[in-house]
Structures are given as structure tokens and as C-alpha cells.
Design a protein around this motif. Structure first.
Motif, PDB file in Angstrom:
ATOM      1  N   UNK A  72      24.763  10.534  20.493  1.00 30.08           N
ATOM      2  CA  UNK A  72      26.022  10.268  19.798  1.00 30.08           C
ATOM      3  C   UNK A  72      25.930   9.016  18.932  1.00 30.08           C
ATOM      4  N   UNK A  73      25.252   7.986  19.409  1.00 28.66           N
ATOM      5  CA  UNK A  73      25.097   6.774  18.607  1.00 28.66           C
ATOM      6  C   UNK A  73      24.419   7.100  17.284  1.00 28.66           C
ATOM      7  N   UNK A  74      23.387   7.909  17.356  1.00 24.10           N
ATOM      8  CA  UNK A  74      22.691   8.300  16.136  1.00 24.10           C
ATOM      9  C   UNK A  74      23.572   9.106  15.200  1.00 24.10           C
ATOM     10  N   UNK A  75      24.304  10.057  15.746  1.00 25.93           N
ATOM     11  CA  UNK A  75      25.184  10.895  14.927  1.00 25.93           C
ATOM     12  C   UNK A  75      26.275  10.072  14.260  1.00 25.93           C
ATOM     13  N   UNK A  76      26.859   9.123  15.011  1.00 27.42           N
ATOM     14  CA  UNK A  76      27.916   8.284  14.449  1.00 27.42           C
ATOM     15  C   UNK A  76      27.365   7.362  13.365  1.00 27.42           C
ATOM     16  N   UNK A  77      26.205   6.786  13.609  1.00 27.03           N
ATOM     17  CA  UNK A  77      25.633   5.859  12.638  1.00 27.03           C
ATOM     18  C   UNK A  77      25.258   6.553  11.337  1.00 27.03           C
ATOM     19  N   UNK A  78      24.804   7.799  11.431  1.00 29.58           N
ATOM     20  CA  UNK A  78      24.442   8.522  10.214  1.00 29.58           C
ATOM     21  C   UNK A  78      25.638   9.217   9.578  1.00 29.58           C
ATOM     22  N   UNK A  79      26.787   9.180  10.246  1.00 30.68           N
ATOM     23  CA  UNK A  79      28.005   9.761   9.698  1.00 30.68           C
ATOM     24  C   UNK A  79      28.102  11.262   9.817  1.00 30.68           C
TER      25      UNK A  79
END
Length: 333
Positions: free
Chosen positions: A291-298
Motif C-alpha cells: 500500500x505504501x508503494x501504491x500510495x506514493x506512486x498515486x
């Protein structure tokens, strides 16, 4: 001297809760003991499961005590500390919600990373809300690439994330239900749902049948009632249901009838499984990384419906139970 404004349950609701079931008190906090912290809350979470805790009934989590301050997820910053692990200024997540200032053993508070996003994300997409969607789809339903998914209550906190997680896990088609034309538009335009419908426009069974000519493989249930019944009609052979909630029945004072088509479980080899996210904390690390990755990449987006002030926390809860929110309902202190 530090005072904390807190909300207590004073009478168990019968049917829909009202303000008469609660009271607001001002509590003088004692001096900190060894290895304790005092936290000024910034956001409080209000969630459907809290309605069940207002009943004196056996469940997966104890009921709220009468004449006691209620609890729930919250985030804030440490303003006083006797803990080396959580010095003043640390951002923390904890369960001392329903109050503006929280205090307790440092072990009850978890340090959070400071990010460009608001701390509130750890109550929603990056918190229990997002983990619930992830667990329900990946572990409980076992969603496979190319399968179709129906999500009820899709404009709510869990539903909006579940629709996006389903796509991340390879769903070929995602359908959602919501309670207004505006929410239906948001699901399709912002959250990438292939189809969505307003369950108030016509019987759910009728609308879901029209939108799923080839059936569905997975149903993520936040609503229960007529939505579950409609999904059982449309599930393909070996379909799965992740039972997350049944908000349509939480305020009911009468026994709710069961679906009239449970025989489909036998004839189509269907599987229904209920879950609570607390039983699947072993997925927390995997989820947080994803989720951190998905949120950071938008590539995962989220909405928050924010109500300001501890004195309006009950208004936020009542509105959430009536479906007034899009995405996560929060109280900003």
C-alpha cells in the motif's frame, strides 16, 4: 493540569443510536507514570463496527462499558512523555479515540513515519481500512487474476479501497453499489469501477442481474441483506463471498430474514466466509509495503469525509451510519 474532553456511552441504543445514549465529559488527567505518554489527538476514526460495541452482546470484541469513555482508532502527536521510545513530537497510532487528549502506557501507542500525506491516511487507506480490503480480497476470497468482483457499500471507507485493490490483484471487472447518483459517478470516474449502481433506484437483484450478464466470481460484502441475496443469484460456480459487514442490519430491532436462495451454495459450490481484520495481522507487513508503494506512486487514491471538532464526533458517527460519507469518515480535532 491537562484536561481531556471525552465521549461516553451512558445507555445502550435500541435501534438507531441518538445523542441521548451518550454524554461528553471533561476529565483531569493525572501526572504521567513511568513509561507513559500523553498524546494530542489530531484525527479520530468512526467506523460501523462501533455500533455493535454499543450492544451488550458477545462478539469478536468486547462491548463498550456504560459510563466509560469509548475507544477507537486515532492518530496524533506525543505532547508529554516518560518513555525513551516515544519522545515528545512522535506521531503515533493508538486506540484511545473518542477524546481530544489521550494518555496511557507507551506500549499502547505505535510510532508512525512522518510522510508527505496527512496522518489521517493511517486510519484509512494505509490503516485498518485498507488492510480489511486487502485481507478480504486476497486471503478470504482468494481473488484470482481475470475474475469479476462485486463490492457493496463501495463508496465507503473499505469499499473505495477494495475496488482499487481488486484491480491490483488482477480483477477483470469490478462492480459496486452506492446510495446516490453522485457516489455512483465517483466510483466510476475516480475509483475505476467498471460499473456501479444506486441501490435506491430499483431492487438490487434486478440491477445486479442487468450489470453482470456473465455473473460474478467474488462478492465483498459490506451491507448484507438484499445485497447478499442478489450476489448469491449472480455468483458463478465456485464463487466466493468475503463477509466483512452487514451495515443494513446494524440498527434493526427485529430479526432479519436470511437470503431465500441459500441453496445456491450447494448447487454452485459457493463459499461464504466471514472475517475480522484483527485475526489476520500476519498480513500487515506485506500489506504495508504494497500500500505504501501504491500510495506514493498515486495508483491508489482515497477520499476522506472530515468533520471538525470533538464536539461533533457523534454527528460524524451518525452521518457515517446513514451513508453520508464518501471514503473514510474522520473527526479532526
Amino acid at each position: 493540569m491537562t484536561r481531556s474532553t471525552q465521549i461516553q456511552l451512558v445507555a445502550r441504543p435500541v435501534g438507531t443510536p441518538t445523542s441521548e445514549n451518550f454524554r461528553t465529559v471533561s476529565v483531569e488527567l493525572p501526572e504521567l507514570g513511568p513509561d507513559e505518554v500523553r498524546v494530542r489527538n489530531e484525527f479520530l476514526s468512526v467506523d460501523p463496527y462501533m455500533r455493535g460495541r454499543m450492544n451488550d452482546a458477545k462478539s469478536y470484541i468486547p462491548p463498550f462499558g456504560l459510563n466509560e469513555t469509548m475507544t477507537g482508532a486515532a492518530v496524533g502527536h506525543v505532547i508529554d512523555s516518560t518513555s525513551d521510545a516515544l519522545p515528545v513530537g512522535t506521531a503515533v497510532l493508538h486506540s484511545y479515540g473518542w477524546r481530544d487528549v489521550a494518555q496511557g502506557p507507551a506500549a499502547h501507542f505505535s510510532a508512525l513515519p512522518e510522510t508527505a500525506l496527512s496522518l489521517s491516511v493511517f486510519l484509512g487507506a494505509a490503516g485498518m481500512t485498507g488492510l480489511t480490503a486487502y485481507v478480504g480480497l486476497k486471503r478470504i476470497a482468494g481473488l484470482a487474476e481475470g475474475e469479476s468482483v462485486f463490492i457493496s457499500g463501495a463508496a465507503g471507507a473499505v469499499g473505495t479501497i477494495a475496488g482499487q485493490v481488486a484491480r491490483k490483484l488482477g480483477a477483470s471487472r469490478v462492480i459496486g453499489s452506492a446510495g446516490s447518483a453522485e457516489k455512483v459517478a465517483v466510483l466510476k470516474e475516480k475509483y475505476g469501477f467498471d460499473e456501479a449502481f444506486n441501490y435506491k433506484d430499483a431492487p438490487v437483484r434486478q440491477q445486479l442481474r442487468t450489470l453482470t450478464p456473465e455473473g460474478i466470481d467474488v462478492y465483498f460484502d459490506n451491507v448484507g441483506g438484499d445485497h447478499l441475496e442478489a450476489a448469491l443469484d449472480r455468483l458463478n460456480t465456485s464463487g466466493r463471498v468475503a463477509l466483512c459487514g452487514a451495515i443494513s442490519q446494524y440498527n434493526s430491532t427485529e430479526r432479519s430474514p436470511g437470503p431465500d436462495n441459500l441453496s445456491n451454495l450447494v448447487t454452485r459450490s459457493l463459499r461464504l466466509e466471514g472475517f475480522t481484520v484483527g485475526q489476520h495481522q500476519d498480513l500487515q507487513g506485506e500489506f504495508a509495503e504494497q500500500m505504501t508503494g501504491w500510495l506514493q506512486e498515486g495508483s491508489i487514491v482515497f477520499d476522506e469525509t472530515v468533520v471538525d471538532g470533538i464536539d461533533h464526533a457523534l454527528d460524524a458517527f451518525f452521518d457515517m451510519m446513514n451513508g453520508a460519507n464518501t471514503g473514510k469518515m474522520l473527526v479532526r480535532i
